[in-house]
Design a protein around this motif. Structure first.
Motif, PDB file in Angstrom:
ATOM      1  N   THR A  14       0.800  -1.222   0.000  1.00  0.00           N
ATOM      2  CA  THR A  14       0.000   0.000   0.000  1.00  0.00           C
ATOM      3  C   THR A  14       0.837   1.278   0.000  1.00  0.00           C
ATOM      4  N   ASP A  15       1.844   1.363   0.876  1.00  0.00           N
ATOM      5  CA  ASP A  15       2.630   2.600   0.946  1.00  0.00           C
ATOM      6  C   ASP A  15       3.476   2.812  -0.310  1.00  0.00           C
ATOM      7  N   SER A  18       1.085   3.901  -3.108  1.00  0.00           N
ATOM      8  CA  SER A  18       0.726   5.308  -2.927  1.00  0.00           C
ATOM      9  C   SER A  18       1.828   6.232  -3.435  1.00  0.00           C
ATOM     10  N   GLN A  22       1.729   8.835  -6.591  1.00  0.00           N
ATOM     11  CA  GLN A  22       2.083  10.253  -6.460  1.00  0.00           C
ATOM     12  C   GLN A  22       3.110  10.649  -7.515  1.00  0.00           C
TER      13      GLN A  22
END
Length: 134
Positions: A14-15, A18, A22
């Motif tokens: 997930t991180d 993300s 971005q």
């Protein structure tokens, strides 16, 4: 977003996903703001790849052996990384002549990153300028 891109993004934690999203958004925004033409988004060498008609491709990825960073890759036969190292020696962590490691928590926080992406996306327009016009 094409299905192959979405599928690739869904393979990341997930991180990392993300942070990659971005960075993808930043690449697409810069290309649009600077009217660099359509951005080709694909998978090359199992990495997300972005290019504009007069630019050098950028690839992005995340690796489990370096979980707190994502990588921004430039073509190794360009002057991009060498120039970025000269202009921004302490702003990024560089690996060889093709990779910038970026902390996943600070993707869009640096205007220097946007500047580097901009230069890469228009590389063939600036490759003969001193320091690529930086």
């Amino acid at each position: 977003m094409e299905e192959s891109i979405a599928s690739k993004l869904n393979t990341y934690p997930t991180d990392a996903k993300s942070a990659l999203l971005q960075l993808r958004k930043l690449i697409l925004q810069i290309a649009k703001l600077e009217s660099l033409g359509p951005v080709s988004e694909s998978i090359k060498w199992e990495q997300l790849s972005y290019s504009c008609p007069k630019g050098s491709p950028l690839r992005i990825d995340w690796y489990p052996d370096s979980p707190q960073t994502i990588s921004l890759f430039c073509h190794c036969q360009t002057k991009l990384i060498a120039t970025f190292k000269e202009v921004y020696p302490s702003h990024f962590q560089y690996l060889g002549n093709r990779e910038i490691l970026l902390p996943i928590s600070q993707i869009s926080a640096k205007p220097e990153l946007a500047h580097c992406i901009s230069v890469a996306l228009k590389y063939h327009q600036v490759k003969n300028k001193p320091l690529l016009g930086l």
